[in-house]
Design a protein around this motif. Structure first.
Motif, PDB file in Angstrom:
ATOM      1  N   LEU A  11      80.618  30.662  64.316  1.00  0.00           N
ATOM      2  CA  LEU A  11      81.972  31.281  64.527  1.00  0.00           C
ATOM      3  C   LEU A  11      82.931  30.559  65.281  1.00  0.00           C
ATOM      4  CD1 LEU A  11      83.802  33.788  64.429  1.00  0.00           C
ATOM      5  CD2 LEU A  11      82.450  34.570  66.235  1.00  0.00           C
ATOM      6  N   VAL A  12      84.043  30.194  64.797  1.00  0.00           N
ATOM      7  CA  VAL A  12      84.882  29.366  65.605  1.00  0.00           C
ATOM      8  C   VAL A  12      86.527  29.809  65.433  1.00  0.00           C
ATOM      9  CG1 VAL A  12      83.836  27.209  65.015  1.00  0.00           C
ATOM     10  CG2 VAL A  12      85.466  27.882  63.500  1.00  0.00           C
ATOM     11  N   GLN A  13      87.278  29.322  66.243  1.00  0.00           N
ATOM     12  CA  GLN A  13      88.637  29.987  66.179  1.00  0.00           C
ATOM     13  C   GLN A  13      89.358  28.956  65.253  1.00  0.00           C
ATOM     14  OE1 GLN A  13      90.267  30.226  70.255  1.00  0.00           O
ATOM     15  NE2 GLN A  13      89.698  32.268  70.429  1.00  0.00           N
ATOM     16  N   ALA A  14      90.552  29.532  64.680  1.00  0.00           N
ATOM     17  CA  ALA A  14      91.535  28.785  63.950  1.00  0.00           C
ATOM     18  C   ALA A  14      91.835  27.526  64.517  1.00  0.00           C
ATOM     19  CB  ALA A  14      92.759  29.623  63.500  1.00  0.00           C
ATOM     20  N   GLY A  15      91.881  26.498  63.702  1.00  0.00           N
ATOM     21  CA  GLY A  15      92.320  25.194  64.312  1.00  0.00           C
ATOM     22  C   GLY A  15      91.243  24.311  64.949  1.00  0.00           C
ATOM     23  N   ALA A  16      89.880  24.869  64.919  1.00  0.00           N
ATOM     24  CA  ALA A  16      88.586  24.168  65.426  1.00  0.00           C
ATOM     25  C   ALA A  16      88.013  23.378  64.323  1.00  0.00           C
ATOM     26  CB  ALA A  16      87.704  25.355  65.870  1.00  0.00           C
ATOM     27  N   SER A  17      87.087  22.845  64.697  1.00  0.00           N
ATOM     28  CA  SER A  17      86.177  21.864  63.670  1.00  0.00           C
ATOM     29  C   SER A  17      84.738  22.302  63.525  1.00  0.00           C
ATOM     30  CB  SER A  17      86.418  20.528  63.966  1.00  0.00           C
ATOM     31  OG  SER A  17      87.879  19.869  63.990  1.00  0.00           O
ATOM     32  N   LEU A  18      84.121  22.078  62.694  1.00  0.00           N
ATOM     33  CA  LEU A  18      82.635  22.193  62.381  1.00  0.00           C
ATOM     34  C   LEU A  18      82.241  21.046  61.203  1.00  0.00           C
ATOM     35  CD1 LEU A  18      82.074  25.928  61.690  1.00  0.00           C
ATOM     36  CD2 LEU A  18      81.167  24.828  63.584  1.00  0.00           C
ATOM     37  N   ARG A  19      80.925  20.682  61.427  1.00  0.00           N
ATOM     38  CA  ARG A  19      80.245  20.048  60.847  1.00  0.00           C
ATOM     39  C   ARG A  19      79.006  20.490  59.980  1.00  0.00           C
ATOM     40  NH1 ARG A  19      77.713  13.834  61.185  1.00  0.00           N
ATOM     41  NH2 ARG A  19      76.000  14.966  62.084  1.00  0.00           N
ATOM     42  N   LEU A  20      78.922  20.640  58.808  1.00  0.00           N
ATOM     43  CA  LEU A  20      78.121  21.124  58.078  1.00  0.00           C
ATOM     44  C   LEU A  20      77.197  20.088  57.572  1.00  0.00           C
ATOM     45  CD1 LEU A  20      79.619  23.895  55.711  1.00  0.00           C
ATOM     46  CD2 LEU A  20      78.810  24.194  57.960  1.00  0.00           C
ATOM     47  N   SER A  21      75.852  20.224  57.709  1.00  0.00           N
ATOM     48  CA  SER A  21      74.752  19.426  57.248  1.00  0.00           C
ATOM     49  C   SER A  21      73.895  20.080  56.200  1.00  0.00           C
ATOM     50  CB  SER A  21      73.914  18.869  58.299  1.00  0.00           C
ATOM     51  OG  SER A  21      74.751  18.205  59.130  1.00  0.00           O
ATOM     52  N   CYS A  22      73.468  19.103  55.228  1.00  0.00           N
ATOM     53  CA  CYS A  22      72.301  19.622  54.153  1.00  0.00           C
ATOM     54  C   CYS A  22      71.429  18.478  53.847  1.00  0.00           C
ATOM     55  CB  CYS A  22      73.298  19.714  52.807  1.00  0.00           C
ATOM     56  SG  CYS A  22      72.202  20.064  51.305  1.00  0.00           S
ATOM     57  N   ALA A  23      70.327  18.925  54.448  1.00  0.00           N
ATOM     58  CA  ALA A  23      68.934  18.079  54.477  1.00  0.00           C
ATOM     59  C   ALA A  23      68.312  18.331  53.181  1.00  0.00           C
ATOM     60  CB  ALA A  23      68.241  18.336  55.428  1.00  0.00           C
ATOM     61  N   ALA A  24      67.949  17.172  52.261  1.00  0.00           N
ATOM     62  CA  ALA A  24      67.228  17.422  51.248  1.00  0.00           C
ATOM     63  C   ALA A  24      65.915  16.693  51.240  1.00  0.00           C
ATOM     64  CB  ALA A  24      68.127  16.505  50.119  1.00  0.00           C
ATOM     65  N   SER A  25      64.876  17.317  50.482  1.00  0.00           N
ATOM     66  CA  SER A  25      63.751  16.751  50.366  1.00  0.00           C
ATOM     67  C   SER A  25      63.799  15.884  49.158  1.00  0.00           C
ATOM     68  CB  SER A  25      62.691  17.967  50.315  1.00  0.00           C
ATOM     69  OG  SER A  25      62.922  18.661  48.938  1.00  0.00           O
ATOM     70  N   GLY A  26      62.746  15.175  48.839  1.00  0.00           N
ATOM     71  CA  GLY A  26      62.522  14.413  47.775  1.00  0.00           C
ATOM     72  C   GLY A  26      62.948  13.060  47.775  1.00  0.00           C
TER      73      GLY A  26
END
Length: 127
Positions: A11-26
């Motif tokens: 949950l963030v306020q408008a104008g903020a930043s986030l970094r999503l990560s997706c870890a994969a197996s294999g």
């Protein structure tokens, strides 16, 4: 079989930043085209961003161009979505998707082109 696990939502306020990560197996992650999609309540899942094997070819939905950046680290089997200048309309569950491709330049923008999906991570942007 590839498993994808997203993280980094919140949950963030408008104008903020986030970094999503997706870890994969294999062991064949470096041959996977990867993408991010999102689904807001009451709406269909929509394309956000896609990337090819090497990361040299990317594409974005018009709604996120200039604000979001997709990238990957094949040594870490991870794909990222850097989200800047977040808006309330970016609120959604974000899904990572991937599929094996035999062409290095390939990237996919349709959900039906991806075989593997993560469980999703919630991003909420308050005004």
């Amino acid at each position: 079989q590839v498993q994808l696990v997203e993280s980094g939502g919140g949950l963030v306020q408008a104008g903020a930043s986030l970094r999503l990560s997706c870890a994969a197996s294999g062991r064949t992650f470096s041959r996977y085209a990867m993408g991010w999609f999102r689904q807001a309540p009451g709406k269909e899942r929509e394309f956000v961003a896609a990337i090819n094997w090497s990361g040299g070819n990317t594409d974005y939905a018009d709604s996120v161009k200039g604000r979001f950046t997709i990238s990957r680290d094949n040594a870490k089997n991870t794909v990222y979505l850097q989200m800047n200048s977040l808006k309330p309309e970016d609120t959604a569950v974000y899904y990572c998707a991937g599929d094996l491709t035999y062409y290095s330049g390939s990237l996919y923008k349709r959900a039906s082109e991806y075989k593997y999906w993560g469980q999703g991570t919630q991003v909420t942007v308050s005004s």
